[in-house]
Design a protein around this motif. Structure first.
Motif, PDB file in Angstrom:
ATOM      1  N   GLN A 199     102.330  45.845  29.888  1.00 28.91           N
ATOM      2  CA  GLN A 199     103.166  45.589  29.033  1.00 28.91           C
ATOM      3  C   GLN A 199     103.755  43.982  29.706  1.00 28.91           C
ATOM      4  O   GLN A 199     104.408  43.584  28.985  1.00 28.91           O
ATOM      5  N   ALA A 200     103.704  43.528  30.650  1.00 25.19           N
ATOM      6  CA  ALA A 200     103.749  41.943  31.138  1.00 25.19           C
ATOM      7  C   ALA A 200     103.486  41.339  30.700  1.00 25.19           C
ATOM      8  O   ALA A 200     103.735  39.903  30.193  1.00 25.19           O
ATOM      9  N   SER A 246     112.242  51.899  37.361  1.00 16.08           N
ATOM     10  CA  SER A 246     110.763  51.581  36.500  1.00 16.08           C
ATOM     11  C   SER A 246     110.602  50.479  36.511  1.00 16.08           C
ATOM     12  O   SER A 246     110.898  49.822  37.646  1.00 16.08           O
ATOM     13  N   ILE A 264     107.380  47.515  35.356  1.00 20.40           N
ATOM     14  CA  ILE A 264     106.253  47.523  34.236  1.00 20.40           C
ATOM     15  C   ILE A 264     105.412  47.858  34.615  1.00 20.40           C
ATOM     16  O   ILE A 264     104.539  46.968  36.023  1.00 20.40           O
ATOM     17  N   ASP A 267     104.599  55.730  30.936  1.00 24.39           N
ATOM     18  CA  ASP A 267     105.272  54.118  32.082  1.00 24.39           C
ATOM     19  C   ASP A 267     105.323  54.785  33.337  1.00 24.39           C
ATOM     20  O   ASP A 267     104.975  55.720  34.187  1.00 24.39           O
TER      21      ASP A 267
END
Length: 876
Positions: free
Chosen positions: A51-52, A45, A47, A7
Motif C-alpha cells: 500500500q505504501a 490502522s 499501512i 488490512d
C-alpha cells in the motif's frame, strides 16, 4: 476507521496483525500469538508495504531498518533461542533440540542426550521463548534433591529465569478460602524425593492447584515401572498429575532412558505420549513412533557450527602399585574373615538374616577395596557395638534398596559405611569379637597406604602443576587423601565435595564447605585439588579449569566411572580429558576389572561392526544392567580360584551385553531423532549475540544516545522511551558476547534490549528509499506465517529477496546479517515511477515466493506470504 480483510492493524496488547474478518463492533485479527477477536475501537490502522508503494509513501530508512532488524531478532530467538543470555557458546545440537521441541505444542519429548552435552542449556533455550511470549506461565521442574539449587542458579545466571525452590515448610494446609503454596508460586523447582512423599495432604493441594503449562523432569529414568513390583513413587506422582489433567507439556531428561526392561521403558513412553505408546503393545512394534517423542545426541557426533567434532574420547590409563607387607597381611586376614562370614551365613535358616549378613560383608569388602582407613573405621565401630547390637535389619535393607533404585549412590555409599559398623544387629560369625580385634590390630600397623602414596607420586610427576579431580566412594578414604594433600600442598589449595559438606579426621580436625562453594573454588582455579565422593558424580560441572581425573578407588558398578568422567568430559571442556585408575594386580578385584573391561570392549566392538557411525554407547548398556550383577561378580569372585576365574566370569556375564541388549540399544539409537550436521547445518542460524550489537547501536543513535564501546564492553545512557520496570537509567559494561565473566550479558530477555526491540517493532516504517552503503539492488522482505493456529504458538519466519545481478533468496539470519551491514543515507523524495515499478516487482516476487514455498521445508500447514518491507537504492 473502516477496516477490511487483509488490512494491517496494531493492538496495544497483541502487537501488529492482519485483519481476517470484520463483524462490527469486533474484528478477528491474526497476531503473532494466534487469532484474536478484539474491539474495532482497540485497533489502529497500519499501512502495508505494498500500500505504501502504491500510495508513494516513503519511510525513514533508519526506522525501516530498525523495525525489520527487531522483527528478525525476535522471531529467530523464539524459534531457535540463538540470542538467549547464556554465557556459554551455544552449540548446533542444542539449537536443533530447542527448535525441534518448540515446533510442537504442547511439547512432549524424552531428551536422552549423552552426559555432558548441556541439558540445562537445552532446557533454558526451550524455556525462554515459551516464558517470554507467555505460552508457559506455570512451570514445574522436578530434579534430584542435590540438583535443585544448581537448576535454580543456572536458569537465573544463564537465562534470567527466576525459579522458586519448593519449601515443604511453606506448603501447609490453609484456611478454606486461603491461597495455597501452589497458587502463589508459578515457577517452581522441586526435589523429586521430597514432592513424591505425600505428607500432610501435600498431593491433595498439588492436585487442587491450577494445571502446569510445562513440567520438566531431570534424571527421568527414576520414573520406572517394574512388571513385578509396580511403579516407583516418582512415576506414581507424575501419573497422578497426568490423570488429573495437571500436565500440559512434559519434557523428560535422562542419559539412560532404558533400564534393561522393555516394560519399564514402554511405561515411560506411555506416560510421555499415551497417544503414541502403550505397555500393552510390543515395544518393537512402536519403534517407528520414536522420532516423534525421543531425542538422543551423542558426544561423538555433536559438532560446532563449522562441523568440527567437539569431543575426543578420554585418555584412560592405569598406575600399578603393590601392597606393603603390613597391608598384605591385613587384606589376607580380612579375606578370611569375609569367607568365614559367608560360610556362617549359609548355615542360617532365616533368609532375611542371610541377606543382611551378605549386605554387611559386601559393605566391608567394598570399604576395604577403597582404603584401609575406610574399612578400619567400620571395623572399629562394629567392634564397639558387637555385644549390644540392635535388630533393625529390615529397615536397613529396605533403605539400601530404595537408595539404589532411585540412583542416590552417594547416600548408598554412606549407608554402606554405617552397615559395616553395626550390621543390622546380627553377628557375622560365632567368634566375631575376637576376629574383629585381630583385624583392628593388623589395620593399625598400616601407617601409610601405598595407594595414597602412588597418587601423591603421580601428582609430582605426570600431573605436576595440574588441577586434578579425585573421586572416591567413601568419606573415610576422602579424609585420608585430603590429609595427604593438605600436608603436601597446604590447606588453601584443596577442597572436597560429599553428601553433607563435612570431612572428619582430616589431620585430626573436621572441615566443612558447601558443594557449591567447593565447585566454584575449583572451577575458578582458587583450589588446585578437589576430592569428591559420588555426591559430584552427577549434575555438576567441574571442567572449567581441569581436564585430569584420578579414580582413587573403583566402584563395583562401571556406570559410576562413566558418570565420574562426565564431570570433566562435557560441554565447555577445551582439552582432552585424562583419566587415571589405580590398580593392584595382586588383588582379585583387579583381575575381575581386567575381565570386565575386556567384556566392555567386546560389546563396543560389536556395536562398531553393525553401526555406520560408531559411538560410545557404554552408558546405555550399563544403564540397562542391574547393579546386582557387579555386586555378585566382586563379592563372589573372592572365593573363586584364579585357574577357574575365566570360566566362572563367562558364566556370570553370559547375558551382560548380549544380543538382546545390543538390539535394544541399536533400536533406541536408530529410531530416535538426532542432530545430523550434514542435514541440519543449512537450517541452523549462523548468528549469535554479536549480531545484536549493530541493531542496538542503531537503536540508541535513533534515540539520540551514544554507545560508548570500551574493548568488548559497552556503556550508554538509556533513552527515555525505553524506561520501564527493571530498566536502569545508565548501563556500564554490557556485553554482547558469550564467554568469560566480564560484564552483564545483553541478550534477548535483558530488560533494556527488550525495550529497544519493543520500540523498534512498533515503528510503522516499511518502505525505505535512499543511498544505501552496502546495497546496490532492491531488497524485498517477506513474512511467512502459518495460518493454522492450533500448533505451537507463533510460527513465522522472514525471507528476503535480493534483486542483484542474479536474484537470490535470503534466509532470516542471512537477512539480518545483511541489514546489520547497511548504512542508510539521507531521506529521499518519492519518485512515482520508481515506486510503481517497485510495487509491481513486489507483487511478482510475492507470487514467486508463494510458488516456491514447498521447497523451503517450513513445515507450515497453511503458509501465508505477506510483503513486509522494501529497501531500495536511489538510481545513480
Amino acid at each position: 476507521m473502516t477496516l477490511r480483510k487483509g488490512d494491517q492493524v496494531s493492538h496495544g496488547d497483541y502487537g501488529v496483525g492482519t485483519v481476517v474478518m470484520v463483524d462490527d463492533p469486533t474484528a478477528v485479527v491474526r497476531f503473532d500469538n494466534g487469532l484474536q477477536e478484539v474491539l474495532l475501537t482497540e485497533l489502529r490502522s497500519r499501512i502495508t508495504a505494498l500500500q505504501a508503494l502504491r500510495a508513494g509513501r516513503l519511510s525513514s530508512p533508519v526506522e525501516a531498518q530498525l523495525r525489520v532488524q527487531a522483527e528478525l531478532i525476535t522471531s529467530l530467538n523464539e524459534a531457535w533461542g540463538v540470542f538467549s543470555r547464556s554465557r556459554i557458546a551455544l552449540l548446533p545440537h542444542q539449537l536443533w533440540v530447542c527448535h525441534r521441541v518448540l515446533n510442537t505444542w504442547p511439547p512432549r519429548w524424552l531428551i536422552a542426550d549423552d552426559v555432558g552435552l548441556g541439558k540445562t542449556v537445552e532446557a533454558g533455550l526451550i524455556l525462554w521463548p515459551l516464558l517470554s511470549r507467555r505460552q508457559v506461565t506455570r512451570l514445574l521442574i522436578l530434579a534430584p534433591a542435590s540438583l535443585t539449587g544448581q537448576w535454580q542458579d543456572r536458569m537465573k545466571r544463564m537465562f534470567d529465569i527466576r525459579l522458586t525452590v519448593y519449601s515443604p515448610e511453606q506448603d501447609q494446609p490453609t484456611a478454606k478460602a486461603g491461597a495455597t503454596y501452589w497458587d502463589i508460586h508459578q515457577q517452581v523447582i522441586a526435589s523429586m524425593q521430597t514432592l513424591r512423599d505425600d505428607r500432610k495432604g501435600r498431593h491433595d493441594r498439588l492436585l487442587e492447584a491450577e494445571p502446569w503449562d510445562l513440567v520438566i523432569v531431570d534424571e527421568a529414568h527414576h520414573l520406572n515401572v517394574d512388571e513385578a513390583t509396580g511403579a516407583t513413587l516418582s512415576y506414581q506422582l507424575l501419573e497422578k498429575l497426568q490423570e488429573h489433567g495437571k500436565i500440559g507439556g512434559l519434557l523428560l531428561f535422562t542419559a539412560t532412558p532404558h533400564r534393561g526392561k522393555d516394560h519399564g521403558f514402554a511405561a515411560l513412553l506411555e506416560l510421555l505420549r499415551p497417544d503414541l505408546f502403550s505397555t500393552e503393545v510390543d515395544l518393537s512394534a512402536q519403534l517407528t513412533k520414536f522420532p516423534q517423542a525421543v531425542i538422543r545426541n551423542n558426544k561423538q557426533t555433536v559438532t560446532d557450527l563449522q562441523g568440527r567434532r567437539l569431543f575426543e574420547p578420554p585418555l584412560v590409563s592405569s598406575e600399578e602399585y603393590a601392597y606393603s607387607p603390613e597391608e598384605t597381611e591385613f587384606y589376607t586376614k580380612l579375606t578370611e574373615f569375609i569367607a568365614t562370614g559367608q560360610a556362617y551365613a549359609a548355615t542360617l535358616t532365616s533368609a532375611r538374616d542371610q541377606s543382611v549378613i551378605w549386605l554387611v560383608l559386601i559393605a566391608l569388602q567394598k570399604l576395604a577395596s577403597s582404603s584401609v582407613a575406610a574399612v578400619r573405621r567400620a571395623l572399629r565401630g562394629r567392634a564397639a557395638k558387637v555385644d549390644n547390637l540392635i535388630r533393625n535389619a529390615e529397615e536397613a535393607a529396605q533403605a539400601y534398596e530404595d537408595l539404589l533404585s532411585n540412583g542416590e549412590v552417594d547416600a548408598a555409599s554412606a549407608l554402606e559405611e554405617q552397615v559395616g559398623e553395626w550390621g543390622g544387629g546380627l553377628r557375622l560369625m560365632t567368634n566375631e569379637r575376637q576376629r574383629l580385634q585381630e583385624l583392628l590390630e593388623l589395620a593399625d600397623r598400616v601407617t601409610q597406604e601405598t595407594k595414597i602414596q602412588t597418587v601423591m607420586d603421580a601428582l609430582e610427576t605426570r600431573f605436576a602443576g595440574r588441577s586434578v579431580l579425585f573421586f572416591t566412594e567413601y568419606k573415610a578414604t576422602q579424609s585420608l587423601l585430603l590429609s595427604a594433600l593438605i600436608r603436601q600442598y597446604g590447606r588453601n589449595g584443596v577442597s572436597f565435595i560429599n553428601g553433607d559438606g563435612r570431612a572428619d579426621d582430616v589431620l585430626g580436625q573436621s572441615i566443612t564447605v558447601t558443594r557449591a562453594q567447593a565447585a566454584e573454588d575449583f572451577n575458578s582455579g582458587k583450589v588446585r585439588f578437589l576430592v569428591s565422593t559420588e555426591a559430584a558424580g552427577e549434575g555438576i560441572d567441574l571442567q572449567r579449569s581441569c581436564h585430569t581425573l584420578i579414580h582413587v578407588d573403583l566402584p563395583w558398578n562401571p556406570m559410576r566411572l562413566h558418570q565420574r568422567v562426565g564431570r570433566l568430559n562435557r560441554y565447555g571442556q577445551t582439552r582432552r580429558v585424562e583419566v587415571l585408575s589405580l590398580r593392584n594386580p595382586g588383588t582379585v578385584e583387579a583381575l575381575i576389572w581386567d575381565k570386565l573391561n575386556a567384556k566392555l570392549q567386546n560389546i563396543m566392538r560389536a556395536f562398531d561392526a553393525v553401526m555406520d557411525e560408531p559411538e560410545d554407547l557404554l552408558q546405555l548398556v550399563l544403564g540397562m544392567t542391574s547393579p546386582r550383577l557387579f555386586d555378585r561378580l566382586f563379592s563372589e569372585g573372592q572365593r573363586v580360584g584364579r585357574d577357574q576365574m575365566s570360566d566362572w566370569f563367562d558364566r556370570q556375564t553370559a547375558q551382560f551385553g548380549g544380543q538382546d541388549v545390543l538390539k535394544t540399544v541399536r533400536d533406541l539409537i536408530g529410531h530416535s531423532a538426532s542432530f545430523d550436521y550434514q542435514q541440519a547445518s543449512s537450517l541452523i542460524p549462523r548468528v549469535d549475540l554479536p549480531d545484536l550489537l549493530p541493531f542496538f547501536r542503531l537503536a540508541l543513535r535513533h534515540n539520540s544516545r551514544l554507545l560508548r564501546e570500551e574493548g568488548d564492553l559497552v556503556n550508554f545512557k538509556t533513552p527515555e522511551d525505553w524506561m520501564g520496570i527493571g530498566v536502569l537509567r545508565e548501563y556500564k559494561n554490557l556485553a554482547f558476547f558469550r564467554g568469560g565473566d566480564r560484564g552483564d550479558v545483553a541478550g534477548v530477555g535483558h530488560k533494556v534490549v527488550d525495550a529497544a526491540l519493543h520500540q523498534s517493532r512498533g515503528l510503522q516504517a516499511n518502505v525505505a528509499l535512499t543511498q544505501w552503503a552496502g546495497l546496490e539492488a532492491p531488497l524485498y522482505v517477506f513474512r511467512v506465517a502459518d495460518r493454522v493456529t492450533t500448533g505451537p504458538g507463533a510460527r513465522r519466519t522472514f525471507i528476503g529477496r535480493l534483486m542483484s545481478g542474479e536474484p537470490r533468496w535470503l534466509r532470516d539470519w542471512e537477512l539480518l546479517q545483511l541489514l546489520n551491514e547497511l548504512k542508510a543515507g539521507p531521506d529521499a523524495a518519492a519518485d512515482p515511477g520508481l515506486m510503481q515499478a517497485l510495487a509491481d516487482m513486489l507483487e511478482d516476487e510475492t507470487h514467486a515466493l508463494t510458488e516456491q514455498l514447498p521447497d523451503l521445508n517450513l513445515d507450515y500447514a497453511a503458509p501465508l506470504v505477506e510483503p513486509y518491507a522494501i529497501f531500495a537504492p536511489l538510481p545513480q
